[in-house]
Design a protein around this motif. Structure first.
Motif, mmCIF file in Angstrom:
data_model
loop_
_atom_site.group_PDB
_atom_site.id
_atom_site.type_symbol
_atom_site.label_atom_id
_atom_site.label_comp_id
_atom_site.label_asym_id
_atom_site.label_seq_id
_atom_site.Cartn_x
_atom_site.Cartn_y
_atom_site.Cartn_z
ATOM 1 N N ASP A 138 -12.778 -74.482 -25.881
ATOM 2 C CA ASP A 138 -12.305 -75.850 -25.672
ATOM 3 C C ASP A 138 -10.799 -75.925 -25.876
ATOM 4 O OD1 ASP A 138 -14.914 -77.286 -25.335
ATOM 5 O OD2 ASP A 138 -15.258 -76.412 -27.311
ATOM 6 N N VAL A 139 -10.136 -76.684 -25.018
ATOM 7 C CA VAL A 139 -8.693 -76.884 -25.168
ATOM 8 C C VAL A 139 -8.435 -77.982 -26.195
ATOM 9 C CG1 VAL A 139 -8.098 -76.078 -22.856
ATOM 10 C CG2 VAL A 139 -8.678 -78.493 -23.201
ATOM 11 N N CYS A 140 -7.211 -78.040 -26.717
ATOM 12 C CA CYS A 140 -6.886 -79.098 -27.673
ATOM 13 C C CYS A 140 -6.545 -80.384 -26.927
ATOM 14 C CB CYS A 140 -5.755 -78.673 -28.607
ATOM 15 S SG CYS A 140 -4.091 -78.931 -27.970
ATOM 16 N N ASN A 141 -6.605 -81.489 -27.644
ATOM 17 C CA ASN A 141 -6.356 -82.793 -27.018
ATOM 18 C C ASN A 141 -5.276 -83.608 -27.711
ATOM 19 O OD1 ASN A 141 -8.329 -82.849 -24.830
ATOM 20 N ND2 ASN A 141 -9.811 -82.607 -26.491
ATOM 21 N N GLN A 142 -4.936 -83.248 -28.950
ATOM 22 C CA GLN A 142 -3.989 -84.051 -29.743
ATOM 23 C C GLN A 142 -4.388 -85.526 -29.743
ATOM 24 O OE1 GLN A 142 0.172 -83.194 -29.024
ATOM 25 N NE2 GLN A 142 0.003 -81.246 -30.082
ATOM 26 N N LYS A 143 -5.647 -85.764 -29.941
ATOM 27 C CA LYS A 143 -6.159 -87.132 -30.064
ATOM 28 C C LYS A 143 -6.995 -87.225 -31.342
ATOM 29 C CE LYS A 143 -6.453 -88.724 -25.296
ATOM 30 N NZ LYS A 143 -7.341 -88.976 -24.155
ATOM 31 N N ASP A 206 -6.076 -69.444 -23.916
ATOM 32 C CA ASP A 206 -6.087 -70.860 -23.540
ATOM 33 C C ASP A 206 -6.717 -71.768 -24.595
ATOM 34 O OD1 ASP A 206 -4.751 -70.811 -21.174
ATOM 35 O OD2 ASP A 206 -6.472 -71.270 -19.897
ATOM 36 N N PHE A 207 -7.476 -71.186 -25.526
ATOM 37 C CA PHE A 207 -8.262 -72.008 -26.442
ATOM 38 C C PHE A 207 -7.824 -71.886 -27.908
ATOM 39 C CE2 PHE A 207 -11.044 -70.586 -22.889
ATOM 40 C CZ PHE A 207 -10.939 -71.767 -22.164
ATOM 41 N N ILE A 208 -6.676 -71.240 -28.144
ATOM 42 C CA ILE A 208 -6.220 -71.034 -29.522
ATOM 43 C C ILE A 208 -5.911 -72.377 -30.191
ATOM 44 C CG2 ILE A 208 -4.394 -70.044 -30.971
ATOM 45 C CD1 ILE A 208 -4.213 -67.731 -28.941
ATOM 46 N N SER A 209 -5.093 -73.200 -29.545
ATOM 47 C CA SER A 209 -4.749 -74.485 -30.180
ATOM 48 C C SER A 209 -5.979 -75.383 -30.248
ATOM 49 C CB SER A 209 -3.590 -75.165 -29.447
ATOM 50 O OG SER A 209 -3.884 -75.359 -28.087
ATOM 51 N N LYS B 84 -13.919 -74.445 -16.365
ATOM 52 C CA LYS B 84 -15.384 -74.440 -16.309
ATOM 53 C C LYS B 84 -15.902 -74.728 -14.891
ATOM 54 C CE LYS B 84 -15.718 -76.039 -21.094
ATOM 55 N NZ LYS B 84 -15.928 -74.740 -21.730
ATOM 56 N N HIS B 108 -12.712 -69.611 -16.163
ATOM 57 C CA HIS B 108 -12.995 -69.044 -17.490
ATOM 58 C C HIS B 108 -14.489 -68.791 -17.683
ATOM 59 C CE1 HIS B 108 -9.360 -68.772 -19.894
ATOM 60 N NE2 HIS B 108 -8.966 -69.971 -19.531
ATOM 61 N N ASP B 201 -4.147 -65.716 -19.369
ATOM 62 C CA ASP B 201 -4.642 -66.827 -20.191
ATOM 63 C C ASP B 201 -6.073 -66.596 -20.654
ATOM 64 O OD1 ASP B 201 -6.105 -67.318 -17.926
ATOM 65 O OD2 ASP B 201 -5.285 -69.317 -17.555
ATOM 66 N N PRO B 236 0.738 -78.610 -25.321
ATOM 67 C CA PRO B 236 -0.059 -78.410 -26.542
ATOM 68 C C PRO B 236 -1.191 -77.403 -26.356
ATOM 69 C CG PRO B 236 0.319 -80.750 -26.168
ATOM 70 C CD PRO B 236 0.842 -80.030 -24.955
ATOM 71 N N ARG B 237 -1.750 -77.345 -25.161
ATOM 72 C CA ARG B 237 -2.915 -76.480 -24.953
ATOM 73 C C ARG B 237 -2.548 -75.020 -24.701
ATOM 74 N NH1 ARG B 237 -6.219 -80.716 -21.018
ATOM 75 N NH2 ARG B 237 -6.885 -82.059 -22.722
ATOM 76 N N TYR B 238 -1.469 -74.800 -23.997
ATOM 77 C CA TYR B 238 -1.243 -73.462 -23.445
ATOM 78 C C TYR B 238 -0.004 -72.760 -23.961
ATOM 79 C CZ TYR B 238 -4.630 -75.671 -20.369
ATOM 80 O OH TYR B 238 -5.717 -76.350 -19.888
ATOM 81 N N VAL B 241 -0.247 -68.973 -24.849
ATOM 82 C CA VAL B 241 -0.233 -68.044 -23.720
ATOM 83 C C VAL B 241 1.198 -67.889 -23.187
ATOM 84 C CG1 VAL B 241 -0.984 -67.739 -21.328
ATOM 85 C CG2 VAL B 241 -2.627 -68.456 -23.082
ATOM 86 N N MET B 268 -2.661 -84.794 -20.026
ATOM 87 C CA MET B 268 -2.445 -85.354 -21.363
ATOM 88 C C MET B 268 -1.412 -86.487 -21.275
ATOM 89 S SD MET B 268 -2.462 -81.828 -23.648
ATOM 90 C CE MET B 268 -3.110 -82.563 -25.145
ATOM 91 N N HIS B 270 -0.801 -88.937 -22.948
ATOM 92 C CA HIS B 270 -0.236 -89.382 -24.219
ATOM 93 C C HIS B 270 0.839 -88.418 -24.737
ATOM 94 C CE1 HIS B 270 -3.616 -86.716 -24.826
ATOM 95 N NE2 HIS B 270 -3.306 -86.532 -26.080
#
Lengths: 348, 348
Positions: A138-143, A206-209, B84, B108, B201, B236-238, B241, B268, B270
């Protein structure tokens, strides 16, 4: 995490029994919840854990599994570069399985991807536990980040300088003072100790954060989170993981960790280390791409220094950077805890 | 990469047929080596690729596989966030397999991890080709880097702004001028086009910089490498990478890519985008932790602008940054190529 109802560990560090290479063993001895019966390293037989690793009291080094008959779980106690299982250890691991022992590993090479181990484990009815195995996707969302929860993150000049130790010591000292603080483990050793967390360096890029954000969202009901850092933004091999973690946990404050006496990047003598002042700028600028963040203190690892040398170093760095500095094992973490408390007051 | 001896593609973009979401389709149509018979999107039936994607001439959009009877290979033509496979596409994929078609995916979610697909593929004797699947497991070393090989890296304000297109256009223009230049693909679409590269990635965190270093070591007999960037240091997500790639390929020069008119990070809303000037500082500082590097030019993606608006933007950014700026598709890549040539002269 440990599936045996009452794990009694024997830790394997064959050929790597120093506090840096055997940092998993050392930290499990220092902070772990389960008893350790013995440590296997044929080169150190007759010595104690305390003598060789500086922790663990009279727990003996032994040559073979048969010298630790009361153990029911073999733990791989090192974290070598790249995380691969040394060839010479295979027979020890298979021997443990044949004796009916569970095996716990934090290496990148998974036990469960090895046909021999899997067949043996099935035959002898034991568990193979790969701490680093994950399916983060899952990617991060910062929400939905809770603003009242203070996030503190340990960052480093290099690998293996004491980020996990500083994180645990600060979190436990905050707990002792009545704060609802939680240590967020991000490496295999921290997870073995804490029983939860995320093996962040084994997550797909891609999913670290996203993976660390998930930990934050799950734990932000606590008052303060102390998030274990990994690698270094200045480490050619691991800076990607370091940044994903930094941008995924968006800390309010960072603790800069280093070991006195190093001049080059671990395992890369052709790459010079950056100075603490350079790193302070690098971490503050890079963190603040996402969220304003400052270095609030320095965790000094002075294990190679005398008491007097350590005190001199501590003063020098304090003067240079104008920040609280301490060796959390030698001095206690109180100066860093005060810096966290100050930031916590400002947040409220 | 494509196992059929003569692949004839049908590309699936159902519900996502715009140049951003269908960027894989668009780029395979623009740069790919194999013919495309049709594109599947039931919402666009009767339209041509040129009308909907701005490239691909009269290649038709169709509703079903049965409308493309001469195709022998189904290619998944989108790159959605997180990578996905949309649930609704499963029946199309299984239908293609049942018709004896190979399936190529850059997502992925691997085709070969899906039991239904694997059973079907075995039954109908077709190949499932996951471009992103990799077993990268080596750390970088920063050794044996050939000093005479110039490394140019495209970096971005955001995802999907045209880093791959800029890389390919600059590399091909250099080749046209007689340079021994090579495009190093780091994403699924680039790999589909170039036939080699690394799906960076999808590499495990610890091995990102090692994976791209491996590509550099394998290709540095060329005079100039143009290494495709991914994500953004400010995404924030990538960002993990992006940094692993940057620190693994240690470029001499970087080309900063952006799309005119965006104000927030892709997917994103926001999170505000950083300005080009801020990003220039961020990339130069962050790259130079490992190796001195400068932004040498700007690749502007002006697809949403009129000719006149694009010219005005180009002048504005040129004045602001004092760097060559061009839209490689609209203006050609010559200004960027000149900047690369200048750096190449300085290196010799």
């Amino acid at each position: 995490m440990l599936r045996s109802s009452e794990p009694r560990l024997v830790i394997l560090t064959e050929g790597y029994s120093d506090p840096i290479n055997a940092k998993t063993a050392t930290s499990v001895l220092r902070y772990g919840q389960h008893p350790t019966v013995a440590i296997i390293d044929s080169l150190q037989v007759g010595k104690t854990a305390e003598e060789i690793l500086g922790v663990g009291g009279n727990i003996p080094f032994v040559a073979n599994l048969s010298d630790a008959p009361t153990a029911n779980t073999l733990m791989i106690g090192i974290a070598p570069p790249g995380g691969k299982i040394p060839m010479s250890w295979r027979s020890v691991i298979r021997g443990a399985i044949a004796l009916g022992m569970d095996v716990i590993s934090g290496l990148h090479d998974f036990l469960v991807d090895d046909d021999d181990f899997v067949i043996d484990a099935s035959r002898f009815g034991v568990n193979l536990i790969d701490i680093r195995k994950n399916d983060e996707h899952d990617v991060c969302n910062q929400k939905d980040i809770r603003v009242e929860c203070l996030r503190i993150h340990t960052v480093g000049q290099d690998c293996s300088v004491g980020k996990m130790v500083a994180s645990i010591e600060v979190a436990r000292a905050l707990q002792d003072q009545g704060y609802d603080a939680k240590f967020i483990a991000t490496g295999q050793t921290g997870i073995m100790i804490e029983g939860d967390g995320c093996p962040i360096d084994c997550v797909v890029g891609d999913f670290i954060s996203g993976a660390i954000e998930k930990q934050i969202l799950a734990q932000q009901h606590h008052e303060i989170l102390v998030i274990e850092g990994q690698g270094s933004l200045a480490h050619p091999r691991y800076s990607a993981v370091t940044l994903g973690l930094l941008h995924g946990c968006i800390p309010h404050g960072m603790i800069l960790c280093y070991e006195v006496g190093r001049s080059w990047v671990r395992d890369m003598p052709h790459v010079n280390l950056k100075s603490l002042q350079e790193l302070r700028t690098i971490y503050e600028n890079t963190a603040s791409i996402m969220f304003p963040s400052k270095i609030i203190g320095v965790a000094m690892n002075s294990r190679l220094l005398s008491e007097r040398e350590a005190n001199a170093e501590r003063k020098k760095v304090h003067l240079e950077l104008g920040l609280p500095v301490c060796d959390v094992l030698r001095d206690g973490p109180h100066d860093l805890v005060k810096a966290v408390q100050k930031l916590h007051m400002e947040l409220r």
